[in-house]
Design a protein around this motif. Structure first.
Motif, short mmCIF file in Angstrom:
data_model
loop_
_atom_site.label_atom_id
_atom_site.label_comp_id
_atom_site.label_asym_id
_atom_site.label_seq_id
_atom_site.Cartn_x
_atom_site.Cartn_y
_atom_site.Cartn_z
N ASP A 24 0.84 -1.21 0.00
CA ASP A 24 0.00 0.00 0.00
C ASP A 24 0.87 1.25 0.00
OD1 ASP A 24 -2.28 -1.54 0.00
OD2 ASP A 24 -2.65 -1.32 2.16
N SER A 25 1.94 1.21 0.77
CA SER A 25 2.84 2.36 0.84
C SER A 25 3.48 2.64 -0.51
CB SER A 25 3.93 2.11 1.90
OG SER A 25 4.88 3.13 1.88
N VAL A 26 3.93 1.59 -1.19
CA VAL A 26 4.54 1.76 -2.51
C VAL A 26 3.52 2.35 -3.48
CG1 VAL A 26 5.47 0.50 -4.50
CG2 VAL A 26 6.30 -0.01 -2.20
N GLU A 27 2.30 1.85 -3.43
CA GLU A 27 1.25 2.36 -4.32
C GLU A 27 0.97 3.83 -4.03
OE1 GLU A 27 -3.45 1.59 -5.35
OE2 GLU A 27 -2.28 -0.03 -4.47
N GLN A 130 2.82 17.97 2.08
CA GLN A 130 1.58 17.59 2.76
C GLN A 130 1.15 16.20 2.30
OE1 GLN A 130 -0.03 19.07 5.24
NE2 GLN A 130 -1.57 17.48 5.26
N GLU A 131 1.21 15.94 0.99
CA GLU A 131 0.82 14.64 0.47
C GLU A 131 1.74 13.53 0.98
OE1 GLU A 131 0.39 14.74 -3.80
OE2 GLU A 131 -0.88 16.54 -3.69
N VAL A 135 0.76 10.27 3.29
CA VAL A 135 1.11 8.90 2.92
C VAL A 135 1.91 8.25 4.04
CG1 VAL A 135 2.53 7.51 1.34
CG2 VAL A 135 1.01 9.27 0.43
N THR A 136 2.85 9.01 4.60
CA THR A 136 3.67 8.47 5.69
C THR A 136 2.80 8.10 6.89
OG1 THR A 136 5.55 9.81 4.99
CG2 THR A 136 5.58 8.99 7.25
N GLN A 137 1.89 8.99 7.26
CA GLN A 137 1.02 8.71 8.40
C GLN A 137 0.12 7.51 8.14
OE1 GLN A 137 1.34 10.22 11.47
NE2 GLN A 137 3.10 11.11 10.45
N ASP A 138 -0.40 7.39 6.90
CA ASP A 138 -1.22 6.23 6.55
C ASP A 138 -0.42 4.94 6.64
OD1 ASP A 138 -3.41 7.83 6.09
OD2 ASP A 138 -3.22 7.82 3.90
N MET A 143 0.84 -0.11 9.58
CA MET A 143 1.82 -1.01 10.19
C MET A 143 1.55 -1.19 11.68
SD MET A 143 5.25 0.17 8.22
CE MET A 143 6.19 -1.35 8.28
N GLY A 144 0.48 -0.55 12.17
CA GLY A 144 0.11 -0.72 13.57
C GLY A 144 0.92 0.14 14.52
N MET A 145 1.61 1.12 13.99
CA MET A 145 2.40 2.01 14.84
C MET A 145 1.61 3.29 15.09
SD MET A 145 6.10 1.43 13.04
CE MET A 145 6.99 2.32 14.28
#
Length: 181
Positions: A24-27, A130-131, A135-138, A143-145
């Protein structure tokens, strides 16, 4: 089911969740990069500078060109002087070009066109930041962090608990003072 099989199953499930989060992160990263390209394209294709900005930019570039031509002429004169036997050191040549580069950049950077382009660039970069942050926060959340929001919420709750504890301590002090009297 034995303990080792259960541990293996839990491990496999955790790895699968992490793989899904990374995918998901890569996408999302690819989508953010596409958004950056689109934003750059929009910033420079859709914004037609006003005539006075364009004119000022062209004048600035013209002045910068004159600076370079003056430097080339001065270099030619120094070269001629050296060919005629005068003592011309290499630092003189270097200084001519360094000063010319400095002056030419000043001419270009002092234009409203340069300021306008930098303003567009900064705006685009802030939107991209901002984007990327979203993405980082998502990704962190998947990852459950704990995310920044989670940490801020915990901090706010902690401050509220400290405030309430202080209120309770003050009330307890008043009760103890009343009992002692």
């Amino acid at each position: 089911m034995s303990d080792s099989n259960q541990i293996q199953d839990e491990w496999n499930e955790m790895i699968e969740q992490m793989n899904d989060a990374v995918a998901d992160s890569v996408e999302q990263n690819m989508q953010a990069q596409a958004a950056l390209v689109d934003a750059w394209s929009d910033a420079f294709d859709n914004s037609v500078p006003e005539d006075d900005v364009v004119e000022d930019g062209m004048e600035g570039y013209g002045r910068a060109y004159e600076v370079w031509m003056d430097a080339a002429e001065e270099m030619f004169e120094k070269t001629t002087d050296a060919a005629e036997g005068e003592d011309v050191g290499p630092t003189e040549f270097r200084d001519i070009w360094l000063q010319s580069a400095n002056d030419a950049f000043k001419e270009v950077m002092s234009t409203s066109a340069f300021a306008s382009a930098n303003g567009q660039l900064v705006e685009t970069m802030m939107e991209m930041q901002q984007e990327v942050d979203e993405v980082t926060q998502d990704t962190i959340s998947q990852m459950g962090m704990p995310t920044r929001e989670d940490v801020e919420e915990v901090g706010e709750r902690l401050i509220e608990l400290e405030r309430r504890q202080h209120d309770v301590e003050q009330k307890l002090d008043r009760v103890l003072d009343a009992i002692e009297e």
